[in-house]
Design a protein around this motif. Structure first.
Motif, short mmCIF file in Angstrom:
data_model
loop_
_atom_site.label_atom_id
_atom_site.label_comp_id
_atom_site.label_asym_id
_atom_site.label_seq_id
_atom_site.Cartn_x
_atom_site.Cartn_y
_atom_site.Cartn_z
N ARG A 284 0.83 -1.21 0.00
CA ARG A 284 0.00 0.00 0.00
C ARG A 284 0.86 1.26 0.00
NH1 ARG A 284 -4.22 -2.39 4.38
NH2 ARG A 284 -5.82 -3.16 2.91
N VAL A 285 1.94 1.23 0.77
CA VAL A 285 2.85 2.38 0.80
C VAL A 285 3.41 2.65 -0.59
CG1 VAL A 285 5.07 3.20 1.68
CG2 VAL A 285 3.46 2.10 3.23
N MET A 286 3.87 1.60 -1.26
CA MET A 286 4.41 1.76 -2.61
C MET A 286 3.32 2.14 -3.59
SD MET A 286 7.65 1.48 -2.52
CE MET A 286 7.64 1.82 -4.27
N GLY A 287 2.12 1.56 -3.41
CA GLY A 287 1.00 1.90 -4.28
C GLY A 287 0.64 3.37 -4.20
N ASN A 288 0.63 3.93 -2.99
CA ASN A 288 0.36 5.36 -2.81
C ASN A 288 1.42 6.21 -3.50
OD1 ASN A 288 -1.95 4.90 -1.29
ND2 ASN A 288 -0.87 4.98 0.66
N PHE A 289 2.64 5.76 -3.44
CA PHE A 289 3.77 6.48 -4.04
C PHE A 289 3.64 6.57 -5.56
CE2 PHE A 289 8.38 6.43 -5.35
CZ PHE A 289 8.71 7.67 -4.85
N LEU A 290 3.08 5.52 -6.17
CA LEU A 290 3.01 5.42 -7.63
C LEU A 290 1.61 5.59 -8.18
CD1 LEU A 290 5.23 2.22 -7.98
CD2 LEU A 290 5.95 4.55 -8.52
N ASN A 291 0.61 5.75 -7.29
CA ASN A 291 -0.80 5.74 -7.69
C ASN A 291 -1.15 4.42 -8.36
OD1 ASN A 291 -3.45 6.60 -7.96
ND2 ASN A 291 -3.08 7.70 -9.87
N ALA A 292 -0.82 3.34 -7.69
CA ALA A 292 -1.09 1.99 -8.20
C ALA A 292 -1.87 1.19 -7.17
CB ALA A 292 0.23 1.28 -8.52
N ASP A 293 -2.55 0.18 -7.63
CA ASP A 293 -3.21 -0.76 -6.74
C ASP A 293 -2.13 -1.57 -6.01
OD1 ASP A 293 -4.46 -3.27 -5.81
OD2 ASP A 293 -6.21 -2.62 -6.95
N PRO A 294 -2.24 -1.77 -4.71
CA PRO A 294 -1.23 -2.56 -3.99
C PRO A 294 -1.01 -3.94 -4.59
CG PRO A 294 -2.73 -1.51 -2.44
CD PRO A 294 -3.30 -1.27 -3.80
N ARG A 295 -2.04 -4.50 -5.23
CA ARG A 295 -1.93 -5.83 -5.82
C ARG A 295 -1.12 -5.81 -7.12
NH1 ARG A 295 -8.29 -6.80 -5.67
NH2 ARG A 295 -8.09 -4.58 -6.24
N GLU A 296 -0.70 -4.62 -7.54
CA GLU A 296 0.15 -4.50 -8.73
C GLU A 296 1.61 -4.27 -8.36
OE1 GLU A 296 -2.84 -2.43 -11.96
OE2 GLU A 296 -2.18 -1.18 -10.27
N ILE A 297 1.92 -4.33 -7.07
CA ILE A 297 3.27 -4.03 -6.58
C ILE A 297 3.93 -5.29 -6.02
CG2 ILE A 297 4.65 -2.73 -4.92
CD1 ILE A 297 3.38 -0.96 -7.03
N SER A 298 5.08 -5.62 -6.58
CA SER A 298 5.90 -6.72 -6.05
C SER A 298 7.24 -6.16 -5.60
CB SER A 298 6.12 -7.80 -7.13
OG SER A 298 4.90 -8.32 -7.60
N PHE A 299 7.83 -6.80 -4.60
CA PHE A 299 9.14 -6.39 -4.11
C PHE A 299 10.21 -7.29 -4.71
CE2 PHE A 299 6.26 -4.84 -0.74
CZ PHE A 299 6.56 -3.49 -0.85
N ILE A 300 11.24 -6.65 -5.23
CA ILE A 300 12.29 -7.37 -5.97
C ILE A 300 13.66 -6.92 -5.47
CG2 ILE A 300 10.85 -7.70 -8.01
CD1 ILE A 300 12.22 -5.27 -9.28
N PRO A 301 14.70 -7.72 -5.71
CA PRO A 301 16.03 -7.38 -5.20
C PRO A 301 16.77 -6.33 -6.01
CG PRO A 301 16.10 -9.49 -6.33
CD PRO A 301 14.66 -9.09 -6.27
N ASN A 302 16.42 -6.18 -7.29
CA ASN A 302 17.12 -5.22 -8.14
C ASN A 302 16.38 -5.05 -9.46
OD1 ASN A 302 18.11 -7.42 -9.94
ND2 ASN A 302 19.31 -7.95 -8.13
N THR A 303 16.80 -4.07 -10.23
CA THR A 303 16.15 -3.77 -11.50
C THR A 303 16.30 -4.92 -12.49
OG1 THR A 303 16.76 -1.46 -11.12
CG2 THR A 303 15.93 -2.00 -13.30
#
Length: 368
Positions: A61-80
């Motif tokens: 949710r924190v990342m979703g707010n940052f990008l204006n995205a649904d939290p279910r569209e955000i995954s955490f990854i180790p690098n680009t």
């Protein structure tokens, strides 16, 4: 701004203008990371289970707010690199399909495409100057292109592309757009709904001022539903620990195939919490400082590679022997990077006008 600067210890010793390489981690983010590790030290799996109890929904949710995205569209990854590989290999591109990219990209943005080229996918590379790059990409974006892979901001020229314009053209041609945002996320305000990008990937250790090993991936809902790699957390039944039962996870965890770096991710989301309310101010300040670099460099007769009207936080000033120039500045406790035909000065929002002036003056002296 001043309050945030007080959280950056490097400012006590150095003029730090190298955020396009690695940013210093703020004390409050460091404490968040250490707090988690201390909790594991005290309670082991009990603390880990507590932090993971909502499947990182609050962090998404924190990342979703940052990008204006649904939290279910955000995954955490180790690098680009991880995120780009996950996406390009998950699209099932085949012989005859075309991927469009350009020659100003960082290698990790392009190298994964060469793996696809081995099975017949065409990698078309635009070769253009920073000033004309965006127009050339738009000209080459035909209906044969299945995927466009570009950086929002170029690491070695500082040129910023209008990803909204490119996304609109891509959509009209039936193409998808993958954006490497590692040189923009944290410096510029990014709205994935407004721009219409399909994928956005970034590590957290540059402008987002977070530890290496942190990063995020935005995948628009409905895309890459079956990822190219499976791990133990790719299954919705992973807590059964049964290798004979597998049901593909439908949410963002499907891309987090194993254990993520929780400590680094907690630091990332803590920084993002601080940055989100002031995103407009941050972008305004970053653009102000990069404009100052360009103006003062040109006033001193230095050539600037970065187009002023298409800048973000990176400015590349052409110099003789960039590596030696960077070494001379470091001797004066000014940190910049040699890149290509010049030195790269990358100012963040907490830097001061005095720091910028000092750095540009020293670059000029190095050319005398």
């Amino acid at each position: 701004m001043l309050e945030f600067r007080e959280q950056i210890p490097v400012t006590k010793e150095l003029i730090y203008l190298n955020h396009a390489a690695i940013s210093p981690t703020p004390i409050f983010a460091l404490m968040e990371s250490l707090g988690y590790l201390y909790g594991v030290s005290l309670k082991g799996s009990l603390h880990v289970n507590q932090v993971e109890s909502d499947d990182f929904l609050n962090l998404r949710r924190v990342m979703g707010n940052f990008l204006n995205a649904d939290p279910r569209e955000i995954s955490f990854i180790p690098n680009t690199s991880y995120g780009i590989n996950m996406i390009v290999h998950g699209l099932n591109l085949s012989r005859g399909d075309v991927i469009l990219t350009d020659n100003l990209e960082f290698p990790s943005t392009v190298y994964p495409l060469y793996k696809l080229a081995k099975r017949g996918v065409t990698v078309k590379m635009v070769k253009e100057s920073p000033q004309n790059l965006e127009e050339s990409i738009l000209e080459e974006l035909s209906d044969k292109v299945k995927l466009v892979v570009i950086s929002h901001v170029s690491f070695n020229t500082g040129v910023r592309l209008d990803i909204g314009k490119i996304a609109t053209r891509a959509k009209s041609n039936g193409s998808l757009l993958l954006v490497d945002a590692i040189q923009s996320a944290g410096a510029l305000k990014i709205d994935v709904q407004e721009t219409g990008v399909d994928f956005l990937v970034a590590g957290g250790y540059k402008w987002m001022m977070s530890p290496q090993g942190s990063g995020f991936m935005y995948v628009r809902k409905g895309l890459v539903q079956d990822p190219p790699f499976y791990g133990w957390k790719s299954s919705s039944t992973y807590m059964q620990f049964n290798p004979e039962i597998f049901a593909l996870e439908e949410g963002p965890r499907r891309f987090e195939i194993g254990t993520i770096d929780i400590s680094a991710t907690l630091a990332l989301t803590k920084v993002v919490e601080r940055l989100t309310p002031i995103r407009d101010d941050i972008e305004r300040r970053v653009l102000q400082l990069s404009a100052q670099v360009i103006d003062e460099a040109e006033d001193m007769g230095l050539e600037v590679i970065t187009p002023k009207e298409r800048r973000a936080g990176i400015v590349v000033v052409r110099t003789r022997d960039p590596r030696k120039v960077a070494e001379k500045l470091l001797a004066k406790k000014i940190v910049v990077s040699p890149r290509g035909e010049g030195v790269r000065i990358s100012t963040h929002f907490y830097n001061t006008e005095e720091e910028v002036s000092k750095a540009v003056s020293e670059v000029k002296k190095s050319q005398s």
